[in-house]
Design an enzyme around this catalytic site. Structure first.
Site, mmCIF file in Angstrom:
data_model
loop_
_atom_site.group_PDB
_atom_site.id
_atom_site.type_symbol
_atom_site.label_atom_id
_atom_site.label_comp_id
_atom_site.label_asym_id
_atom_site.label_seq_id
_atom_site.Cartn_x
_atom_site.Cartn_y
_atom_site.Cartn_z
ATOM 1 N N HIS A 1 0.848 -1.196 0.000
ATOM 2 C CA HIS A 1 0.000 0.000 0.000
ATOM 3 C C HIS A 1 0.876 1.236 0.000
ATOM 4 O O HIS A 1 2.077 1.162 0.229
ATOM 5 C CB HIS A 1 -0.861 0.023 1.273
ATOM 6 C CG HIS A 1 -1.910 -1.037 1.304
ATOM 7 N ND1 HIS A 1 -3.251 -0.754 1.191
ATOM 8 C CD2 HIS A 1 -1.810 -2.377 1.432
ATOM 9 C CE1 HIS A 1 -3.937 -1.893 1.254
ATOM 10 N NE2 HIS A 1 -3.094 -2.885 1.392
ATOM 11 N N GLU B 1 3.376 -0.392 4.030
ATOM 12 C CA GLU B 1 2.973 0.979 3.690
ATOM 13 C C GLU B 1 4.234 1.693 3.229
ATOM 14 O O GLU B 1 5.180 1.859 3.990
ATOM 15 C CB GLU B 1 2.374 1.685 4.915
ATOM 16 C CG GLU B 1 1.095 1.060 5.417
ATOM 17 C CD GLU B 1 -0.129 1.431 4.578
ATOM 18 O OE1 GLU B 1 -0.034 2.354 3.739
ATOM 19 O OE2 GLU B 1 -1.173 0.777 4.763
HETATM 20 ZN ZN LIG Z 1 -3.945 1.153 1.198
#
Ligand SMILES: [Zn+2]
Length: 302
Positions: free
Chosen positions: A149, A214
């Site tokens: 992400h 992330e």
């Molecule tokens: Zn995401």
């Protein structure tokens, strides 16, 4: 050539749905829209597999581009493949419209939670992904799943991994931990209860070792500076080449040690912050997660 991203963007179903790569050492199958399985003809590590997913949130573009490039390089024969691999573009509809999601956030739907949402293409897709990864993972002894992400907004610790809730006393897979250490992540966050994220599903309900990554902020498709994500690219490549090559991953010792955080609680009415702060949610829904920094040994505690 598979052209995973291009075909996903154009909603194109390939006329030929399986084949071999350029050097004949890898076979591939197009399982569903945005989902490709690649298998080495001679396994280096027969019982190991890797799931790499991106685009569960459609506007988190850079990891989608990294994944597409990795699949292309395997197809070109530029990098060896040592493990079975499943490459997934999570939410093709949202990727095409450059939105996080169309109707509802898929990363809260896994583990059967899609049944609690109003039926939509996204609930159907979450259900499909559950079934595809379950079938794929269950044929392996060990599997590592990385779900990639990018952040909505700037973060004090821009690049971090989130480990899903694990059965207490089950330490993270050492290979996964080594990879995360080598990746140059700023921090690792340990969830303390089950949730609806994709990695929660693969970590809890299959035998995979899973981590959400992330990777900082992303720009629209085609505008990302992928050099910014080199260390993750190397992690993915090392993972799929399974030690058949030794990628030049930077030594962790050159950096400050990875910081480990444990989730304290979710923020229901937004006053505090730290992880995934989002004030744009309805009353009663999660507006963020409060963390506390803990010693690395927490990773191994029951
Ligand atoms: Zn995401």
């Amino acid at each position: 050539m598979i052209n995973l991203l291009q075909r996903t963007l154009s909603s194109e179903v390939p006329a030929i749905r399986e084949g071999q790569n350029a050097n004949g050492l890898v076979s591939w199958r197009w399982l569903h829209e945005g989902i490709v399985e690649v298998t080495p003809k001679q396994h280096c590590h027969e019982d190991q597999s890797v799931v790499l997913s991106a685009g569960i949130h459609g506007n988190e573009t850079a990891p989608i581009e990294l994944l597409d490039r990795l699949v292309n390089d395997i197809m070109n024969g530029q990098i060896p493949l040592a493990v079975r691999m499943l490459a997934i573009i999570g939410n093709p509809m949202a990727v095409r419209s450059d939105q996080r999601y169309i109707k509802a956030d898929m990363n809260r739907m896994f583990g059967g939670r899609h049944s609690k949402f109003e039926p939509s293409e996204e609930t159907a897709r979450a259900q499909l992904l559950e079934s595809v990864v379950r079938d794929f993972i269950n044929t392996s002894t060990t599997c590592i799943h990385l779900d990639m992400h990018t952040a909505i907004r700037q973060s004090l610790l821009p690049q971090f991994g989130v480990l899903p809730f694990n059965v207490p006393g089950t330490p993270p897979n050492p290979k996964l931990l080594d990879l995360l250490d080598a990746s140059g992540l700023d921090a690792l966050v340990l969830h303390t209860e089950p949730g609806g994220a994709f990695t929660h599903y693969t970590g809890e309900l299959t035998n995979a070792s899973s981590c959400t990554l992330e990777l900082g902020k992303a720009l629209p498709l085609g505008h990302n500076n992928l050099d910014q994500f080199t260390s993750y690219d190397q992690v993915m490549r090392s993972l799929v080449s399974g030690g058949c090559t030794s990628p030049a991953m930077a030594s962790r010792s050159a950096r400050s040690p990875i910081r480990v955080f444990r989730v304290l609680r979710s923020v229901i009415n937004p006053v505090e912050w730290i992880l995934f702060p989002n004030t744009n949610v309805a009353l009663g829904l999660r507006a963020g997660i409060v963390l506390t920094e803990v010693p690395r040994s927490t990773l191994f505690q029951s």
